[in-house]
Design an enzyme around this catalytic site. Structure first.
Site, PDB file in Angstrom:
ATOM      1  N   ASP A   1     -72.800  16.463  49.489  1.00 18.14           N
ATOM      2  CA  ASP A   1     -72.407  15.104  49.072  1.00 18.14           C
ATOM      3  C   ASP A   1     -73.374  14.123  49.712  1.00 18.14           C
ATOM      4  O   ASP A   1     -73.799  14.325  50.854  1.00 18.14           O
ATOM      5  CB  ASP A   1     -70.968  14.819  49.557  1.00 18.14           C
ATOM      6  CG  ASP A   1     -70.254  13.788  48.694  1.00 18.14           C
ATOM      7  OD1 ASP A   1     -70.758  12.644  48.614  1.00 18.14           O
ATOM      8  OD2 ASP A   1     -69.200  14.114  48.130  1.00 18.14           O
ATOM      9  N   ASN A   2     -73.730  13.045  48.987  1.00 13.99           N
ATOM     10  CA  ASN A   2     -74.562  12.003  49.617  1.00 13.99           C
ATOM     11  C   ASN A   2     -73.697  10.882  50.195  1.00 13.99           C
ATOM     12  O   ASN A   2     -74.223   9.924  50.750  1.00 13.99           O
ATOM     13  CB  ASN A   2     -75.610  11.449  48.634  1.00 13.99           C
ATOM     14  CG  ASN A   2     -74.982  10.656  47.502  1.00 13.99           C
ATOM     15  OD1 ASN A   2     -73.759  10.629  47.353  1.00 13.99           O
ATOM     16  ND2 ASN A   2     -75.814  10.016  46.704  1.00 13.99           N
TER      17      ASN A   2
ATOM     18  N   GLY B   1     -68.086   9.489  48.152  1.00 15.51           N
ATOM     19  CA  GLY B   1     -67.286  10.477  48.898  1.00 15.51           C
ATOM     20  C   GLY B   1     -67.170  10.069  50.359  1.00 15.51           C
ATOM     21  O   GLY B   1     -67.829   9.123  50.809  1.00 15.51           O
TER      22      GLY B   1
ATOM     23  N   VAL C   1     -78.062  15.143  45.399  1.00 22.02           N
ATOM     24  CA  VAL C   1     -78.485  16.222  44.488  1.00 22.02           C
ATOM     25  C   VAL C   1     -79.434  15.738  43.390  1.00 22.02           C
ATOM     26  O   VAL C   1     -79.901  16.551  42.594  1.00 22.02           O
ATOM     27  CB  VAL C   1     -77.280  16.973  43.862  1.00 22.02           C
ATOM     28  CG1 VAL C   1     -76.481  17.679  44.945  1.00 22.02           C
ATOM     29  CG2 VAL C   1     -76.400  16.051  43.033  1.00 22.02           C
TER      30      VAL C   1
ATOM     31  N   TYR D   1     -81.969  22.796  48.037  1.00 27.42           N
ATOM     32  CA  TYR D   1     -82.317  24.091  48.634  1.00 27.42           C
ATOM     33  C   TYR D   1     -81.090  24.666  49.341  1.00 27.42           C
ATOM     34  O   TYR D   1     -80.475  24.012  50.180  1.00 27.42           O
ATOM     35  CB  TYR D   1     -83.466  23.947  49.651  1.00 27.42           C
ATOM     36  CG  TYR D   1     -83.736  25.255  50.346  1.00 27.42           C
ATOM     37  CD1 TYR D   1     -84.434  26.263  49.692  1.00 27.42           C
ATOM     38  CD2 TYR D   1     -83.235  25.503  51.624  1.00 27.42           C
ATOM     39  CE1 TYR D   1     -84.645  27.493  50.291  1.00 27.42           C
ATOM     40  CE2 TYR D   1     -83.436  26.730  52.232  1.00 27.42           C
ATOM     41  CZ  TYR D   1     -84.146  27.721  51.560  1.00 27.42           C
ATOM     42  OH  TYR D   1     -84.339  28.934  52.153  1.00 27.42           O
TER      43      TYR D   1
ATOM     44  N   LYS E   1     -78.702   8.964  37.283  1.00 33.02           N
ATOM     45  CA  LYS E   1     -79.559   9.980  37.897  1.00 33.02           C
ATOM     46  C   LYS E   1     -78.783  11.242  38.275  1.00 33.02           C
ATOM     47  O   LYS E   1     -79.277  12.356  38.098  1.00 33.02           O
ATOM     48  CB  LYS E   1     -80.276   9.404  39.132  1.00 33.02           C
ATOM     49  CG  LYS E   1     -81.417   8.460  38.742  1.00 33.02           C
ATOM     50  CD  LYS E   1     -82.035   7.768  39.931  1.00 33.02           C
ATOM     51  CE  LYS E   1     -82.904   8.673  40.748  1.00 33.02           C
ATOM     52  NZ  LYS E   1     -83.554   7.914  41.867  1.00 33.02           N
TER      53      LYS E   1
ATOM     54  N   TYR F   1     -72.196   5.864  32.690  1.00 31.50           N
ATOM     55  CA  TYR F   1     -71.415   7.057  33.035  1.00 31.50           C
ATOM     56  C   TYR F   1     -71.274   7.961  31.813  1.00 31.50           C
ATOM     57  O   TYR F   1     -71.531   9.163  31.877  1.00 31.50           O
ATOM     58  CB  TYR F   1     -70.046   6.618  33.542  1.00 31.50           C
ATOM     59  CG  TYR F   1     -69.137   7.726  34.022  1.00 31.50           C
ATOM     60  CD1 TYR F   1     -69.499   8.544  35.089  1.00 31.50           C
ATOM     61  CD2 TYR F   1     -67.889   7.929  33.435  1.00 31.50           C
ATOM     62  CE1 TYR F   1     -68.646   9.544  35.541  1.00 31.50           C
ATOM     63  CE2 TYR F   1     -67.032   8.925  33.889  1.00 31.50           C
ATOM     64  CZ  TYR F   1     -67.412   9.726  34.939  1.00 31.50           C
ATOM     65  OH  TYR F   1     -66.561  10.715  35.392  1.00 31.50           O
TER      66      TYR F   1
ATOM     67  N   LYS G   1     -72.908  11.757  31.448  1.00 29.43           N
ATOM     68  CA  LYS G   1     -72.088  12.966  31.281  1.00 29.43           C
ATOM     69  C   LYS G   1     -72.372  13.637  29.945  1.00 29.43           C
ATOM     70  O   LYS G   1     -72.322  14.870  29.836  1.00 29.43           O
ATOM     71  CB  LYS G   1     -70.611  12.610  31.422  1.00 29.43           C
ATOM     72  CG  LYS G   1     -70.194  12.224  32.842  1.00 29.43           C
ATOM     73  CD  LYS G   1     -70.246  13.415  33.801  1.00 29.43           C
ATOM     74  CE  LYS G   1     -69.610  13.091  35.141  1.00 29.43           C
ATOM     75  NZ  LYS G   1     -69.678  14.231  36.083  1.00 29.43           N
TER      76      LYS G   1
ATOM     77  N   ARG H   1     -59.728   2.037  40.479  1.00 26.96           N
ATOM     78  CA  ARG H   1     -59.001   2.637  39.357  1.00 26.96           C
ATOM     79  C   ARG H   1     -57.545   2.205  39.390  1.00 26.96           C
ATOM     80  O   ARG H   1     -57.025   1.750  40.408  1.00 26.96           O
ATOM     81  CB  ARG H   1     -59.136   4.156  39.381  1.00 26.96           C
ATOM     82  CG  ARG H   1     -60.494   4.557  38.840  1.00 26.96           C
ATOM     83  CD  ARG H   1     -60.637   6.033  38.695  1.00 26.96           C
ATOM     84  NE  ARG H   1     -60.981   6.654  39.959  1.00 26.96           N
ATOM     85  CZ  ARG H   1     -61.456   7.879  40.058  1.00 26.96           C
ATOM     86  NH1 ARG H   1     -61.634   8.614  38.989  1.00 26.96           N
ATOM     87  NH2 ARG H   1     -61.755   8.387  41.233  1.00 26.96           N
TER      88      ARG H   1
HETATM   89  N1  UDP Z   1     -56.464  -1.285  34.775  1.00 27.64           N
HETATM   90  C1  UDP Z   1     -55.524  -2.284  34.910  1.00 27.64           C
HETATM   91  N2  UDP Z   1     -55.351  -2.830  36.159  1.00 27.64           N
HETATM   92  C2  UDP Z   1     -56.041  -2.426  37.259  1.00 27.64           C
HETATM   93  C3  UDP Z   1     -56.997  -1.381  37.108  1.00 27.64           C
HETATM   94  C4  UDP Z   1     -57.191  -0.835  35.839  1.00 27.64           C
HETATM   95  O1  UDP Z   1     -54.855  -2.693  33.954  1.00 27.64           O
HETATM   96  O2  UDP Z   1     -55.807  -2.979  38.344  1.00 27.64           O
HETATM   97  C5  UDP Z   1     -56.614  -0.652  33.442  1.00 27.64           C
HETATM   98  C6  UDP Z   1     -58.061  -0.538  32.958  1.00 27.64           C
HETATM   99  O3  UDP Z   1     -58.446  -1.712  32.265  1.00 27.64           O
HETATM  100  C7  UDP Z   1     -57.958   0.653  32.026  1.00 27.64           C
HETATM  101  C8  UDP Z   1     -56.864   1.523  32.653  1.00 27.64           C
HETATM  102  O4  UDP Z   1     -56.153   0.669  33.537  1.00 27.64           O
HETATM  103  O5  UDP Z   1     -57.555   0.274  30.735  1.00 27.64           O
HETATM  104  C9  UDP Z   1     -57.394   2.713  33.431  1.00 27.64           C
HETATM  105  O6  UDP Z   1     -58.439   2.258  34.246  1.00 27.64           O
HETATM  106  P1  UDP Z   1     -59.148   3.146  35.361  1.00 27.64           P
HETATM  107  O7  UDP Z   1     -60.115   2.260  36.059  1.00 27.64           O
HETATM  108  O8  UDP Z   1     -58.132   3.835  36.186  1.00 27.64           O
HETATM  109  O9  UDP Z   1     -59.948   4.292  34.611  1.00 27.64           O
HETATM  110  P2  UDP Z   1     -60.475   4.574  33.126  1.00 27.64           P
HETATM  111  O10 UDP Z   1     -59.412   5.386  32.497  1.00 27.64           O
HETATM  112  O11 UDP Z   1     -60.698   3.266  32.395  1.00 27.64           O
HETATM  113  O12 UDP Z   1     -61.741   5.299  33.353  1.00 27.64           O
END
Ligand code: UDP
Length: 311
Positions: free
Chosen positions: A31-32, A36, A57, A62, A91, A145, A149, A186
């Protein structure tokens, strides 16, 4: 087995370390530490079957000695994180995946890619089957992102087809649990942090967008089963029980006893934020005999207990 887990100090990577060690395997976590944290693996210090290497990574990897599997979990994964680290996110998906695949090929090891429901973008098919090709804005803020992916999946299948590498691809849907960062932005850590502080929960937009939340233990079990299978096409691993974000906020307030309710913050919604998301898990059921076991409220209670200690 001797396995390398990239992103091994992250939320999911560290739980994977625990699972592989628990099954009697030997684990190298790499992990960098940009998203994390060594706190997630501190309990493994001194374990003779565990080694941590701080390394990015996106640079040549190595490892001395044999490897049986490489699980590539390194990447910022929350929208706030990948907006803060857009170029490292691209990246690690491109160069990091290339290095991890090359390592697996050189060692004769299996390779498992942590992909994501984000490759479906703002989906026009609902629920999302693995055969759905997605609806992604390449130059939108989430594109860094999503496209990283998508490229990582393409490169993984190319190594499988061109080199015969023994590959797996897991498409991970929204997953929550202990060791998420409280400030990762999130919805699960945001809402739990707000509820524990007695603040209103912030609904981005109108709160009508949906997500389907799985507890980390279900995800880890799905990943383990996939690695042990011989299936090379992508497999969705997620909990199909879908909620609007407003419903989800009400559940968090109910469990925590937070009287502060919700507040609407339309301007906080990121462009391209998917309106719906729900996995079709027919393939995981058929091929892995897997399905989620944890109810949302039970998983949330465990997660809330964890966050109580860090708030
Ligand atoms: N969201 C929200 N309030 C927050 C954080 C996120 O309403 O405080 C919403 C965000 O707009 C999205 C959903 O919750 O529609 C899930 O967001 P998250 O960042 O968890 O991950 P995502 O599924 O979008 O990758």
């Amino acid at each position: 087995m001797r396995v390398l887990i990239t992103g091994g100090a992250g939320f999911l990577g560290s739980h994977l370390c625990d699972r592989f060690l628990g099954e009697g395997h030997s684990v190298i976590a790499m992990d960098n530490l940009i998203t994390g944290n060594t706190r997630n693996i501190a309990h493994l210090a001194g374990n003779p079957n565990f080694l941590f290497i701080k390394h990015d990574v996106t640079n040549y990897i190595y490892i001395s000695g044999a490897l049986d599997a490489v699980l590539h979990f390194a990447s910022p994964a929350s929208p706030i994180d990948y907006l803060k680290f857009p170029i490292p996110t691209l990246k690690v998906g491109a160069l990091g995946t290339h290095n991890a695949l090359g390592l697996a090929l050189g060692k004769g090891a299996k390779f498992l890619l942590a992909s994501t429901s984000e490759i479906y973008g703002d989906p026009l098919e609902h629920p999302q089957k693995e055969t759905y090709v997605g609806n992604v804005d390449t130059i939108g803020p989430r594109g860094v992102y999503d496209e990283a992916k998508r490229f990582a999946e393409a490169l993984t299948m190319a190594y499988h087809r061109a080199h015969g590498l023994d590959t797996r691809i897991v498409r991970i849907f929204n997953t929550y649990g202990p060791r998420m960062r409280l400030d990762d932005g999130r919805v699960v850590p945001n809402f739990i942090g707000q509820a524990l502080r007695g603040e209103p929960l912030t609904l981005y937009g109108d709160g009508k967008q949906t997500r389907s939340f799985q507890f980390y233990e279900d995800l880890i079990d799905g990943v383990y089963r996939l690695l042990m299978s011989d299936y090379h096409e992508p497999v969705n691993i997620g909990n199909p029980v879908e909620h609007t974000i407003r419903e989800f906020a009400n559940i968090v307030n109910e469990i925590t006893g937070n009287p502060a309710g919700t507040v609407v913050v339309p301007e906080a919604r990121i462009q391209g934020d998917p309106q719906t998301r729900q996995p079709d898990i027919t393939r995981a059921r058929a091929i892995l005999g897997w399905e989620p076991r944890f109810e949302l409220r039970d998983g949330l209670r465990q997660t809330i207990e964890y966050f109580k200690e860090v708030v």
